[in-house]
Design a protein around this motif. Structure first.
Motif, PDB file in Angstrom:
ATOM      1  N   ARG A 104     -76.158  11.750 -53.506  1.00  0.00           N
ATOM      2  CA  ARG A 104     -76.337  12.609 -52.331  1.00  0.00           C
ATOM      3  C   ARG A 104     -76.023  11.849 -51.043  1.00  0.00           C
ATOM      4  O   ARG A 104     -75.407  12.381 -50.113  1.00  0.00           O
ATOM      5  CB  ARG A 104     -77.776  13.138 -52.314  1.00  0.00           C
ATOM      6  CG  ARG A 104     -78.033  14.104 -51.174  1.00  0.00           C
ATOM      7  CD  ARG A 104     -79.411  14.728 -51.260  1.00  0.00           C
ATOM      8  NE  ARG A 104     -79.510  15.597 -52.425  1.00  0.00           N
ATOM      9  CZ  ARG A 104     -80.269  15.349 -53.470  1.00  0.00           C
ATOM     10  NH1 ARG A 104     -80.997  14.244 -53.512  1.00  0.00           N
ATOM     11  NH2 ARG A 104     -80.309  16.180 -54.486  1.00  0.00           N
ATOM     12  N   GLN A 105     -76.431  10.583 -50.975  1.00  0.00           N
ATOM     13  CA  GLN A 105     -76.140   9.776 -49.792  1.00  0.00           C
ATOM     14  C   GLN A 105     -74.645   9.554 -49.637  1.00  0.00           C
ATOM     15  O   GLN A 105     -74.119   9.556 -48.507  1.00  0.00           O
ATOM     16  CB  GLN A 105     -76.877   8.434 -49.887  1.00  0.00           C
ATOM     17  CG  GLN A 105     -78.382   8.543 -49.736  1.00  0.00           C
ATOM     18  CD  GLN A 105     -79.083   7.226 -49.952  1.00  0.00           C
ATOM     19  OE1 GLN A 105     -78.438   6.205 -50.229  1.00  0.00           O
ATOM     20  NE2 GLN A 105     -80.411   7.229 -49.820  1.00  0.00           N
ATOM     21  N   ALA A 106     -73.949   9.351 -50.771  1.00  0.00           N
ATOM     22  CA  ALA A 106     -72.499   9.163 -50.708  1.00  0.00           C
ATOM     23  C   ALA A 106     -71.810  10.405 -50.164  1.00  0.00           C
ATOM     24  O   ALA A 106     -70.883  10.333 -49.355  1.00  0.00           O
ATOM     25  CB  ALA A 106     -71.953   8.811 -52.099  1.00  0.00           C
ATOM     26  N   VAL A 107     -72.252  11.589 -50.624  1.00  0.00           N
ATOM     27  CA  VAL A 107     -71.660  12.834 -50.139  1.00  0.00           C
ATOM     28  C   VAL A 107     -71.953  13.008 -48.655  1.00  0.00           C
ATOM     29  O   VAL A 107     -71.070  13.398 -47.861  1.00  0.00           O
ATOM     30  CB  VAL A 107     -72.205  14.029 -50.943  1.00  0.00           C
ATOM     31  CG1 VAL A 107     -71.750  15.344 -50.316  1.00  0.00           C
ATOM     32  CG2 VAL A 107     -71.736  13.946 -52.384  1.00  0.00           C
ATOM     33  N   ALA A 108     -73.173  12.726 -48.224  1.00  0.00           N
ATOM     34  CA  ALA A 108     -73.526  12.867 -46.814  1.00  0.00           C
ATOM     35  C   ALA A 108     -72.701  11.921 -45.946  1.00  0.00           C
ATOM     36  O   ALA A 108     -72.236  12.288 -44.859  1.00  0.00           O
ATOM     37  CB  ALA A 108     -75.013  12.605 -46.627  1.00  0.00           C
ATOM     38  N   MET A 109     -72.495  10.682 -46.450  1.00  0.00           N
ATOM     39  CA  MET A 109     -71.708   9.712 -45.683  1.00  0.00           C
ATOM     40  C   MET A 109     -70.268  10.175 -45.553  1.00  0.00           C
ATOM     41  O   MET A 109     -69.654  10.084 -44.483  1.00  0.00           O
ATOM     42  CB  MET A 109     -71.763   8.342 -46.374  1.00  0.00           C
ATOM     43  CG  MET A 109     -71.020   7.248 -45.617  1.00  0.00           C
ATOM     44  SD  MET A 109     -71.189   5.660 -46.432  1.00  0.00           S
ATOM     45  CE  MET A 109     -72.944   5.408 -46.271  1.00  0.00           C
ATOM     46  N   LEU A 110     -69.707  10.698 -46.641  1.00  0.00           N
ATOM     47  CA  LEU A 110     -68.336  11.200 -46.605  1.00  0.00           C
ATOM     48  C   LEU A 110     -68.210  12.345 -45.615  1.00  0.00           C
ATOM     49  O   LEU A 110     -67.261  12.410 -44.824  1.00  0.00           O
ATOM     50  CB  LEU A 110     -67.922  11.666 -48.012  1.00  0.00           C
ATOM     51  CG  LEU A 110     -66.565  12.381 -48.082  1.00  0.00           C
ATOM     52  CD1 LEU A 110     -65.446  11.450 -47.629  1.00  0.00           C
ATOM     53  CD2 LEU A 110     -66.298  12.879 -49.488  1.00  0.00           C
ATOM     54  N   ALA A 111     -69.178  13.245 -45.614  1.00  0.00           N
ATOM     55  CA  ALA A 111     -69.120  14.379 -44.706  1.00  0.00           C
ATOM     56  C   ALA A 111     -69.193  13.909 -43.261  1.00  0.00           C
ATOM     57  O   ALA A 111     -68.478  14.404 -42.384  1.00  0.00           O
ATOM     58  CB  ALA A 111     -70.267  15.335 -45.006  1.00  0.00           C
ATOM     59  N   ALA A 112     -70.029  12.916 -42.998  1.00  0.00           N
ATOM     60  CA  ALA A 112     -70.149  12.401 -41.633  1.00  0.00           C
ATOM     61  C   ALA A 112     -68.855  11.753 -41.183  1.00  0.00           C
ATOM     62  O   ALA A 112     -68.401  11.929 -40.046  1.00  0.00           O
ATOM     63  CB  ALA A 112     -71.297  11.414 -41.558  1.00  0.00           C
ATOM     64  N   GLN A 113     -68.234  10.992 -42.103  1.00  0.00           N
ATOM     65  CA  GLN A 113     -66.965  10.357 -41.774  1.00  0.00           C
ATOM     66  C   GLN A 113     -65.887  11.384 -41.476  1.00  0.00           C
ATOM     67  O   GLN A 113     -65.035  11.203 -40.597  1.00  0.00           O
ATOM     68  CB  GLN A 113     -66.516   9.441 -42.919  1.00  0.00           C
ATOM     69  CG  GLN A 113     -67.379   8.195 -43.070  1.00  0.00           C
ATOM     70  CD  GLN A 113     -67.028   7.414 -44.314  1.00  0.00           C
ATOM     71  OE1 GLN A 113     -66.240   7.895 -45.147  1.00  0.00           O
ATOM     72  NE2 GLN A 113     -67.602   6.225 -44.431  1.00  0.00           N
ATOM     73  N   SER A 114     -65.917  12.499 -42.201  1.00  0.00           N
ATOM     74  CA  SER A 114     -64.918  13.535 -42.000  1.00  0.00           C
ATOM     75  C   SER A 114     -65.064  14.205 -40.643  1.00  0.00           C
ATOM     76  O   SER A 114     -64.142  14.818 -40.139  1.00  0.00           O
ATOM     77  CB  SER A 114     -65.024  14.584 -43.107  1.00  0.00           C
ATOM     78  OG  SER A 114     -64.763  13.989 -44.352  1.00  0.00           O
ATOM     79  N   TYR A 115     -66.236  14.088 -40.048  1.00  0.00           N
ATOM     80  CA  TYR A 115     -66.469  14.628 -38.713  1.00  0.00           C
ATOM     81  C   TYR A 115     -66.327  13.543 -37.653  1.00  0.00           C
ATOM     82  O   TYR A 115     -66.906  13.620 -36.573  1.00  0.00           O
ATOM     83  CB  TYR A 115     -67.868  15.250 -38.635  1.00  0.00           C
ATOM     84  CG  TYR A 115     -67.895  16.668 -39.125  1.00  0.00           C
ATOM     85  CD1 TYR A 115     -67.835  17.735 -38.219  1.00  0.00           C
ATOM     86  CD2 TYR A 115     -67.943  16.938 -40.476  1.00  0.00           C
ATOM     87  CE1 TYR A 115     -67.830  19.041 -38.674  1.00  0.00           C
ATOM     88  CE2 TYR A 115     -67.945  18.236 -40.926  1.00  0.00           C
ATOM     89  CZ  TYR A 115     -67.895  19.307 -40.036  1.00  0.00           C
ATOM     90  OH  TYR A 115     -67.887  20.587 -40.494  1.00  0.00           O
ATOM     91  N   GLY A 116     -65.551  12.496 -37.989  1.00  0.00           N
ATOM     92  CA  GLY A 116     -65.264  11.463 -37.003  1.00  0.00           C
ATOM     93  C   GLY A 116     -66.430  10.568 -36.699  1.00  0.00           C
ATOM     94  O   GLY A 116     -66.550  10.050 -35.589  1.00  0.00           O
ATOM     95  N   GLY A 117     -67.299  10.367 -37.680  1.00  0.00           N
ATOM     96  CA  GLY A 117     -68.442   9.504 -37.483  1.00  0.00           C
ATOM     97  C   GLY A 117     -69.595  10.167 -36.792  1.00  0.00           C
ATOM     98  O   GLY A 117     -70.618   9.538 -36.542  1.00  0.00           O
TER      99      GLY A 117
END
Length: 365
Positions: A103-116
């Motif tokens: 779940r943390q990996a998915v959340a991190m990926l989503a945050a990165q996709s929004y430019g951090g």
């Protein structure tokens, strides 16, 4: 009863040792013969009553031992259930940790996709929606927005959640089994305690009756017969063997425990029940046994009674042809003899192995 015993002794003395007088006549001979017949009849009646009392004592002891061994078996099963529960809980914990990592990996990926930038609250809610089907569809749509290649993270999260759910269900089932085993062990403990208490009460009364009958029987015998009976029932000292086999080690150690009191469910060092004594004896020889006749019976090959070796375990049950009725175990130490912890009120001692309820023998390994 004491009056009757006294009369019996006095009459027997008169019958066997009549006063010295002139040559007995036919009537004297007839009276003496009749007296012998009367004493023999009374002796037969007393012997039958003695056998009945002893049989009742044996049945009480066997029933108490059966319940004690049932309790020992439930304790073994409880320990197995506790171990299974610990292992299931560990697997469940590992699966939960894996879900959180995914779940943390998915959340991190989503945050990165929004430019951090921090992920919008509504997206976080979608990602943290545990096990909900609609939540899964939302997550799938979200990750499609984040890119197809990275959808592998969602698959990892989904698989981890499924595994965690399965292991959570399994852990709950194992926990229920542990609770059932604990309750069964407690019920068996109560039944064993009540049986031992009942045995103590009734044994006290029956032993008093048995001893009274034994005095009557002894009084009806000549001194030579009495000494012969005592020689037949007395078991002499069994010396320790100089052998070094595992059976010798177990048997020699068991013989060092002679005189220690029987205590149900005890396995030493101050007191023992039957399977507790044999477990500790074979432990000294490096062989681990459960504290239960049920598994001690299957702890090694069964041995013909004409091929016994020191240390072999001797089992006793209600039905000689049915090992499931086993309620007692002893250890072979010498031809015809065993050492065992007999029953409540008794001590570890040497006894004849030739009992009517002898089922068979096992050589632990």
């Amino acid at each position: 009863m004491h009056v009757r015993a006294g009369f019996l002794v006095a009459t027997l003395v008169v019958a066997l040792c009549p006063p010295v007088h002139a040559e007995p006549g036919p009537r004297d001979v007839a009276r003496a013969r009749q007296a012998v017949r009367d004493r023999a009849k009374e002796l037969g009646t007393a012997s039958a009553e003695l056998a009945e009392a002893q049989g009742r004592l044996d049945r009480l002891a066997a029933e108490a031992e059966r319940l004690v061994e049932a309790y020992n078996g439930e304790v073994v099963r409880l320990r197995q259930a506790e171990q299974a529960h610990r292992e299931a809980a560990a697997r469940q914990g590992a699966a939960t940790t894996e879900v959180e990592r995914a779940r943390q990996a998915v959340a991190m990926l989503a945050a990165q996709s929004y430019g951090g930038l921090p992920l919008p609250a509504e997206y976080l809610g979608m990602l943290n929606d545990h096990g909900d089907h609609d939540g899964y569809l939302h997550r799938a749509g979200l990750l499609r927005q984040l890119g197809g290649e990275r959808g592998l993270l969602l698959t990892r999260l989904r698989d981890a959640e499924e595994v965690a759910e399965i292991l959570t269900t399994h852990a709950a089932s194992v926990h229920a089994a542990q609770q059932y085993a604990a309750e069964a062990a407690e019920r068996a403990k109560i039944a064993a305690r009540e049986a031992v208490a009942r045995q103590r009460r009734e044994t006290k009364e029956l032993r008093a009756r048995r001893d009274e009958l034994q005095r009557l029987v002894d009084a009806a015998r000549t001194r030579a017969e009495l000494l012969a009976r005592r020689r037949q029932t007395r078991i002499g000292h069994v010396p320790l063997s100089s052998g070094s086999s595992m059976g010798d080690v177990a048997a020699n150690w068991a013989l060092t425990q002679l005189g220690k009191p029987y205590l149900w469910a005890a396995d030493g060092p101050a007191s023992y029940d039957c399977s507790g004594l044999t477990m500790r004896a074979w432990e000294r020889a490096g062989v681990r046994l459960d504290h239960w006749t049920g598994t001690q019976w299957t702890s090694g090959p069964h041995v013909p009674l004409d091929q016994l070796r020191r240390g072999d375990l001797l089992f006793f049950g209600y039905d000689k042809n049915d090992p499931s009725t086993i309620h007692h175990v002893g250890m072979y130490v010498a031809p015809g003899l065993m050492v065992h912890a007999p029953q409540t009120g008794d001590v570890v001692r040497i006894a004849s192995m030739w009992r009517g309820d002898l089922v068979g023998a096992t050589r632990p390994r």
